[in-house]
Each structure stands twice: as C-alpha cells, then as structure tokens.
Design a protein around this motif. Structure first.
Motif, mmCIF file in Angstrom:
data_model
loop_
_atom_site.group_PDB
_atom_site.id
_atom_site.type_symbol
_atom_site.label_atom_id
_atom_site.label_comp_id
_atom_site.label_asym_id
_atom_site.label_seq_id
_atom_site.Cartn_x
_atom_site.Cartn_y
_atom_site.Cartn_z
ATOM 1 N N GLU A 194 -47.439 39.995 2.197
ATOM 2 C CA GLU A 194 -47.034 39.711 0.803
ATOM 3 C C GLU A 194 -45.897 40.644 0.392
ATOM 4 O O GLU A 194 -44.922 40.219 -0.220
ATOM 5 C CB GLU A 194 -48.220 39.943 -0.137
ATOM 6 C CG GLU A 194 -49.072 38.708 -0.376
ATOM 7 C CD GLU A 194 -50.302 39.053 -1.204
ATOM 8 O OE1 GLU A 194 -50.244 40.005 -2.007
ATOM 9 O OE2 GLU A 194 -51.322 38.361 -1.007
ATOM 10 N N ALA A 197 -42.648 39.775 2.074
ATOM 11 C CA ALA A 197 -42.020 38.617 1.426
ATOM 12 C C ALA A 197 -41.371 39.018 0.102
ATOM 13 O O ALA A 197 -40.319 38.497 -0.270
ATOM 14 C CB ALA A 197 -43.069 37.534 1.191
ATOM 15 N N PRO A 200 -38.025 41.890 1.373
ATOM 16 C CA PRO A 200 -37.584 41.726 2.769
ATOM 17 C C PRO A 200 -36.368 42.581 3.126
ATOM 18 O O PRO A 200 -36.072 42.771 4.297
ATOM 19 C CB PRO A 200 -37.234 40.240 2.847
ATOM 20 C CG PRO A 200 -36.932 39.836 1.460
ATOM 21 C CD PRO A 200 -37.718 40.723 0.553
ATOM 22 N N PRO A 266 -44.028 36.319 9.701
ATOM 23 C CA PRO A 266 -43.448 36.649 8.393
ATOM 24 C C PRO A 266 -42.368 37.736 8.464
ATOM 25 O O PRO A 266 -41.601 37.889 7.523
ATOM 26 C CB PRO A 266 -44.650 37.144 7.581
ATOM 27 C CG PRO A 266 -45.835 36.534 8.231
ATOM 28 C CD PRO A 266 -45.493 36.469 9.683
ATOM 29 N N HIS A 270 -37.265 36.830 8.613
ATOM 30 C CA HIS A 270 -36.164 37.541 7.960
ATOM 31 C C HIS A 270 -35.233 38.206 8.982
ATOM 32 O O HIS A 270 -34.437 39.058 8.608
ATOM 33 C CB HIS A 270 -36.720 38.623 7.017
ATOM 34 C CG HIS A 270 -37.613 38.076 5.956
ATOM 35 N ND1 HIS A 270 -37.153 37.273 4.938
ATOM 36 C CD2 HIS A 270 -38.948 38.184 5.765
ATOM 37 C CE1 HIS A 270 -38.166 36.923 4.155
ATOM 38 N NE2 HIS A 270 -39.267 37.454 4.647
ATOM 39 N N PHE A 471 -42.010 27.369 4.977
ATOM 40 C CA PHE A 471 -41.993 28.486 5.929
ATOM 41 C C PHE A 471 -41.524 28.001 7.306
ATOM 42 O O PHE A 471 -40.731 28.675 7.975
ATOM 43 C CB PHE A 471 -43.385 29.119 6.025
ATOM 44 C CG PHE A 471 -43.406 30.356 6.872
ATOM 45 C CD1 PHE A 471 -42.919 31.557 6.394
ATOM 46 C CD2 PHE A 471 -43.899 30.330 8.174
ATOM 47 C CE1 PHE A 471 -42.915 32.695 7.174
ATOM 48 C CE2 PHE A 471 -43.897 31.459 8.970
ATOM 49 C CZ PHE A 471 -43.415 32.644 8.469
#
Lengths: 560, 250
Positions: A194, A197, A200, A266, A270, A471
């Motif tokens: 979390e 996100a 990033p 996750p 990025h 995603f």
C-alpha cells in the motif's frame, strides 16, 4: 479460512520432527508417516484454494500473537501452495520405495519434509522477515538433500556450488528487505505494498529510486535461485543428488525465482528498466540454455540445461509484463519436468529392451513392405509453416481477449508462440512418413488444440492471479519500450529466424559429407559450447586463487 | 580519554591488528573452561568500553575499520583447518560488527544481547572442537573426514553448530545481522553481506572436511544419546532466546 493456512507450512515441519524422532523404526513406517502428513497438506491446500475462489473473500493476512511470524492467503500463495505440496507429495510417494535401500532413509524424508515446509513457508509468507527465513532455509535444505550421499567428493562439490549460488541469491533479497524497511518502516506485505503504491517515487541510498533498487535486487535473487546466466553453473551438475531430489528441484525449487518476482509485482510495476533487464537476461538464458542443451553428450546435463532454458523463458515472460503467464509456465514446466525425472528409470528399462535405432529405409521397403517416404513440395511447406501458426495464434488470442494485442508484451509472447509453432511444423516436415499431408494436418490440429487450451487457461489464470485489470495493464505498460524500436526489433528478429530456418533447411538438403572440413569459427563455437562457455572453469580458477590468497594471508599473519 | 577507551575497546571487540592479541590468547589456552570464559567475557569488556567512550569521535573511520576487520577474518577463515582457531577467527570476524551496531546507538541491553548473539556460534564451535579432540586426538578439518557415516550424532551437532556459525535462520546470528543491517548505510550493508557470504563458504568447507567425504581416521565413539540431547536442548534454548530478543517486530 486464514487459520487453516498456518497448517500448510507447519505440518511438513511436524512431519520432519516426527520422522527424526521415529527414524530408528524398521521398514518404511516413517516414510509412510511423512507421506500421510503431506497428503493432509495437499488436501488442505486444495481446500484453501477452492474456498478462496468460492468464498471470494479477497486476500487475507494474519500474524501470530506478539507479531512473531505472519502468513497470507492470496491467489499466488493459494495456487502455489497446492502446486508445491502436490509435487512434493508425488516425490514423497516415489521416494518410499526408490530410496529404501539407500543409507540415511529416515534422514532423507526428514530433509524432504523440511524442504517442503520451507518452500511452503516462502509461498505463504506475509512479511519480509518470514520470507527471508524461508528463502534462506530453502538453500540450506537443498544443500543437504543434494549431498544426501555423504561420501562421494563429487556430490559434495556440486552441492557446494548450489549452496553458494543460493547464498548469492539470498543476500540481494536481504538488502532489498533492508531498503524497503528503511524507506517504508513496515515489514508486512499488505501495508508495505500500500505504501509503495502511495509513494512509488521514494529515494534510497545515493538518491536511487527505491522501487528500481529493490526490483533490481529481487531480480538478482531470482536470477541466482532460477539459474539465470551467468549464475546457472550449479544447475546442470545437481544430478549427482538422488533422482527424487532432482525431480523436486527441477519441478519446484528452481521456480522460486518466478514466485519471488510475482510476489514483488507491486514493486516491478514501477520499474520499467528492471523489467527490461529481466527480459534480456531471460532471453539470454533461454538461448544459452537451449544451445548448451543441444551440445551436451551427457543426457542428465542436457536435462539440466533444458530446465535452464525454461527458467529463461519464465523470467523473460515476467520481463514482458506477463507475470501470471510466468507462473502458469512454471507450473506447466514443473509438472512435465517432474514426470521426466521420475520416469527416467522406465526410460532406461525401455532402452535396455529396445535400442530405439530406426530401421534403414531399404529394410522397411524390402522386409516390412512399407512404401518409400514422400515429402511435400518445399515451397508449399514453407508457406504453411510460416503462416499457419501465426494465423492460429492471432485468431485464438483475438477470440479469447479482444484487447490483448494492444500490449507489447502480448506481441512478444505471440512472436515466441509463432517461433515455437513454426519449429514444430518444420520438425514435422523433416520426419519420414508415408502420408505427409495427413501428418501435417494432424500436427496443425494438435497445435491448434494446444494453443486454444493454453490461451483459454492462460487468460483465466491471469484474471485469477491478478484480478485488477488496471494492474495487469500497468505491468504490460511498464514492460513496454518505444514503439518504433519495438517494431524494428520484432521485424529484425523475424528475419533472423526465417534466415536461420532457411539455412537449416538448405544445409539438410545439401547433405554435406561427414568428412567435409568445418570452418574454424564453427569449431571454436562448438568447443565453446561443449565446454559450457568455460563459466564453470573460470569459477573454479577464481575459487582456487581466492583460497590461495587466504592461505598466504594466514601464513603471513601467523594464523592469528 | 575517549580515544584511549576506543583504542582499548579495539582489543576486546577485536579490530585488526589489535585482534591478534585475542587470537593468540585463544590459541594459547587448551583448557575448555578457560576458553569458554574468554569467548564469553572478552567481547563484553569491549562493549563496556564502547559504552563509556564516545563513538562520535570518528564514526566513518570506525565503521570502515570494523568492516575491513570483519571481512579480513572471514576471508582468512576459508583456509583455517584447526577448529579452535577457526572459532577464534569467526569471533574476530563477528565481534567487529558490534561497532557498527553501536554506531546506530541502540540501548545498552540490545548491544549486550547483540554481542552475545554473535558469540553463540564461536562458543558452540569450541564445544565441537573439544568433542573432536577427545575422540580423534585433533580437531582438524580434512584430517579425519566422513564422520557422518560412523558418528551420526556428533555429525548432527557439527552440522547444526556450523549452520549457527553461518548465521542462518533461526540462529541468533541471523537476527543479529538483520538488526545491524536495519540501520546500515549502503556500503556498510554490502560489507556485512560479503562477510556473511564468506562465513557460509568457510562453514561449508568445514563441513566438507569433517562430516562429509570418505571416512578416514581412527575408530571413535559417537556422542552419547544423553550428550546429544543435552546439546540439542542447549541449542534449542539459544534459538528460543534469540527469537525472544528479536521477535515480535510485526
């Protein structure tokens, strides 16, 4: 049912303890106990997976009271727990009789249980520390399993190679965990992801981006565990261990790289540059693994390099943004490679009964009254070979997912699907058969069935593993490169492929005499590949130098 | 005064070349009790000296010196064959890391516990050394190999102790390294990880020279069941203690 999730890694550890305590008992009792507990784990894992799908509760996380250790259940952990425990159960059952005459029968099952528990702990780990503990334990258990036969120096040497390679993979993951903890201040995955996100663009040491640095370190860890070039040296030599260990390793343990990459998806979303790195390293590994496999005269080493090639494809898929496909690939590879290893004994027995050498065509014609093999015109075959796989792949993907072609990663996967399809048809053309049209039609039909099955299951699997469509799209988008560069690369690669196939075809048609001199370049290449690119030799030389230096230092400092 | 205390501490939480003193002392005493006392108390004196001094005098220099010392001894461990010297070098490689931890200004209890966590493996290795010397007249790796075949209980203890020496989970060394890494800078972290890798390499070489390989050397009696259970219990207590110290972070 997060409570039941605790039992999945715990039961194999309990089995290991019981096997150790009862190992003095005669016969196969301890092995059967181990098998029974692993069967319970498989049933639990299957129940958890189906309950997760049916109840649709979403991911859950839980820690022991006091915050000692945590676990989670999400699509990745649910599916991989079932796969790992399933493969482990098969290996357990196979080992009950296979290992019965080996010394250290009880110890073997204890180690097998510890290994199973460690992999399951890695799969269901809910925080960085638990993951690190499991990640380290896998390497340790593998070392002892490969060195189960404690006496032959060769076994120990190659177990050591594996251990050191795995340690090289442990340490980057530790550094990644340190960076994540220092930046985001948490250890548990749900909160950590979390925060990633939400932030990033956070920076770390030397003002490097956190996500890029962590993705790079996780990639390094995955490269070592999944035998990516140049950290692949250990894999072909692991056949010195017992056959069930080879099966477990090639079907399960070596997949740890793919699992860890997916766990940190996750972070990778990025980190475009690192996804490109994954693609390049995976591609290089797949190519080198395949070439080395073809030049080995030891069938076990060839199998090892085959696994290396497959791991390369798996990492490459992740690099193309198809994270779910990488998991699907590793499951499929695990099942077929496990079957290959466990069936090795039957193959050897079959080879003893029948040498498998095909008859001479003249013998078939005169004695067995078979008509001479015929071939289709090469121009027609070339057209069918190049066009039909592409048409099948495009049509099936268009039917399964309309928006699939918008992603570069999808095009890359189609491209490799096309290469594989062409290769299949090209091989079929080279077969001697009485009815080539029938053979070609059957192969095209089989290829279509495989593609339909793979695409449908693949897309369903992707939707299960990453239910968030945004995603999934972000992963593909992060893996993309500039469109013009991408198109040029695809065209260039396609031309190289087609030229390669034409070269192979005309070389075969020309049939050069066996004693015709080969160019020195080819000989150098052959010696390079047959010596496995000298990577193992360089490692051994460097090792010897380091040990020599250590000895000199000790003598110079008088051992104190 | 502070600098004097730091220089003195360099002998007890040994930094090269002051570490030579500890290694000579460890090699000079054959008595197990004396050796054990030396290994347990020596670094704690260093901890006391560090706590009295001011590390802010030259933190960069101290960190670099400690890391290089840790790396040097870890590297030298690769070719040490006498198990007693091996454990002394392990201690000489592990204890300098307490300087790095001290630079992160932890509490007194944490620094003491950290040093104890890094002392566990060398102390256990001393017990292994004594067990080998009693049975085989010498504790040399590569001299009497293949013990796994005839001495399974002793081999099991050697394996577990070596895993502790490699700072693998769930031994206290593992969590101690995670603790020091949690506040480390990049170069510090890389140095610590390299040291950790060298411990692993040295540990495997020790196992190859004792437990694994073809059996050679005189016939010897294995550990008694009672002794094996006793050592297992001790190791269990150590693991539980390490977990109690470092756990509960989630």
């Amino acid at each position: 049912m997060i409570e039941l999730q605790w039992l999945i890694p715990l039961l194999p550890f309990v089995a290991a303890l019981l096997v150790h305590l009862l190992s003095g008992r005669p016969g196969q009792q301890v092995a059967r106990l181990s098998v029974a507990l692993n069967l319970v784990v498989v049933i639990l894992a299957a129940y958890q997976l189906f309950h997760y799908i049916a109840a649709d509760t979403g991911p859950q996380w839980a820690a022991l009271a006091g915050g000692w250790v945590s676990l989670q259940i999400d699509p990745l952990s649910a599916i991989m727990a079932l796969v790992v425990s399933g493969i482990s159960l098969v290996v357990h059952i196979y080992s009950v009789r296979y290992m019965v005459e080996e010394p250290g029968y009880g110890r073997f099952f204890m180690l097998l249980d510890l290994m199973t528990g460690s992999i399951l702990l890695m799969v269901v780990a809910g925080d960085l520390i638990t993951l690190l503990v499991a990640w380290h334990l896998i390497g340790v258990m593998l070392y002892f399993l490969l060195g189960h036969n404690t006496e032959p120096p060769r076994t120990q040497r190659y177990a050591f190679w594996t251990f050191i390679a795995y340690r090289l993979g442990d340490l980057p993951l530790v550094l990644a965990a340190v960076i994540l903890f220092q930046t985001y201040g948490v250890l548990d995955f749900p909160t950590l992801f979390e925060r990633i996100a939400a932030m990033p663009d956070a920076r770390t040491f030397m003002d490097l981006p956190v996500t890029g640095s962590v993705a790079f370190l996780v990639a390094l860890a995955a490269f070592a565990k999944s035998a990516q070039f140049p950290l692949h040296v250990w894999l072909p030599y692991t056949m010195e261990g017992p056959t069930p260990v080879s099966a477990l390793m090639h079907a399960g343990i070596v997949n740890a790289g793919g699992i860890i990459i997916n766990r940190f998806a996750p972070v990778f979303v990025h980190s475009s540059e690192i996804l490109h790195l994954l693609f390049v390293v995976g591609l290089l590994t797949a190519l080198i693994g395949s070439v080395l496999m073809l030049t080995q005269n030891d069938i076990k080493k060839a199998l090892g390099y085959s696994t290396m090639g497959q791991m390369g494809f798996m990492v490459m898929e992740a690099g193309a943004g198809a994270f779910a496909l990488a998991i699907f690939h590793l499951i499929a590879h695990g099942v077929f490679k496990g079957t290959l290893f466990l069936n090795a004994g039957n193959v050897i027995n079959a080879a003893r009964r029948h040498d498998g050498v095909p008859n001479e065509p003249l013998y078939d014609f005169l004695v067995e009254r078979k008509s001479a093999p015929t071939r289709l015109p090469w121009l027609m075959i070339a057209a069918v070979t190049l066009i039909v796989p592409l048409a099948i792949l495009v049509m099936v993907h268009a039917w399964a997912a309309q928006d699939f072609f918008q992603q570069q990663g999808a095009i890359v996967l189609l491209f490799f699907g096309w290469v594989a399809g062409v290769q299949v048809l090209f091989s079929a053309y080279r077969l001697d058969t009485e009815n080539p049209l029938r053979m070609m039609a059957l192969i095209i039909l089989s290829f279509t069935v495989v593609v339909v099955g793979y695409v449908v299951v693949g897309h369903t699997f992707e939707a299960f593993l990453y239910p968030d469509a945004a995603f999934r799209a972000a992963l593909y988008s992060a893996a993309s490169i500039h469109e013009l560069t991408f198109n040029m690369l695809v065209v260039l690669l396609a031309i190289i492929m087609v030229l390669g196939w034409m070269g192979a075809y005309f070389t075969r048609v020309r049939r050069p005499p066996a004693d015709e001199g080969n160019g020195s370049t080819w000989l150098i290449l052959y010696s390079l590949f047959s010596r496995e690119l000298y990577v193992a030799d360089v490692c051994e030389r460097v090792t010897a130098r380091l040990l020599d230096l250590s000895k000199r230092l000790n003598v110079w400092l008088r051992w104190s | 005064m502070s600098i004097l205390l730091l220089v003195l501490a360099a002998f007890f939480l040994p930094l090269f070349p002051a570490s030579v003193v500890f290694n000579r002392l460890a090699a000079a005493n054959d008595h197990l009790g004396v050796r054990l006392a030396l290994f347990v108390l020596w670094p704690q004196i260093g901890v006391l000296l560090i706590l009295w001094s001011d590390l802010a005098v030259a933190p960069g220099l101290i960190a670099a010196w400690a890391l290089l010392s840790a790396l040097l001894y870890a590297f030298r461990m690769l070719t040490v064959r006498e198990v007693g010297r091996w454990s002394a070098m392990l201690a000489s490689s592990a204890w300098p890391l307490a300087w790095l931890y001290a630079l992160q200004t932890p509490g007194v209890a944490n620094l003491v516990a950290f040093t104890l966590a890094l002392t566990v493996a060398p102390v256990l290795m001393l017990l292994v050394c004594a067990a080998l010397t009693t049975r085989l007249e010498a504790a040399y790796t590569g001299l009497h190999g293949g013990l796994a075949r005839d001495l399974p209980r002793l081999s099991g203890v050697i394996v577990v102790t070596t895993l502790a020496a490699m700072a693998l989970p769930l031994f206290p060394g593992f969590f101690a390294l995670l603790a020091v890494l949690g506040g480390a800078t990049l170069w510090m972290a890389i140095g610590i990880l390299l040291t950790w890798l060298l411990w692993s390499w040295a540990g495997v070489r020790l196992l190859e020279g004792t437990v694994f390989g073809p059996r050679s050397g005189p016939i010897a009696a294995d550990l008694t069941v009672l002794a094996a259970w006793g050592l297992s219990l001790l190791i269990g207590v150590i693991v539980a203690g390490g977990l109690a110290w470092t756990g509960g972070a989630l």
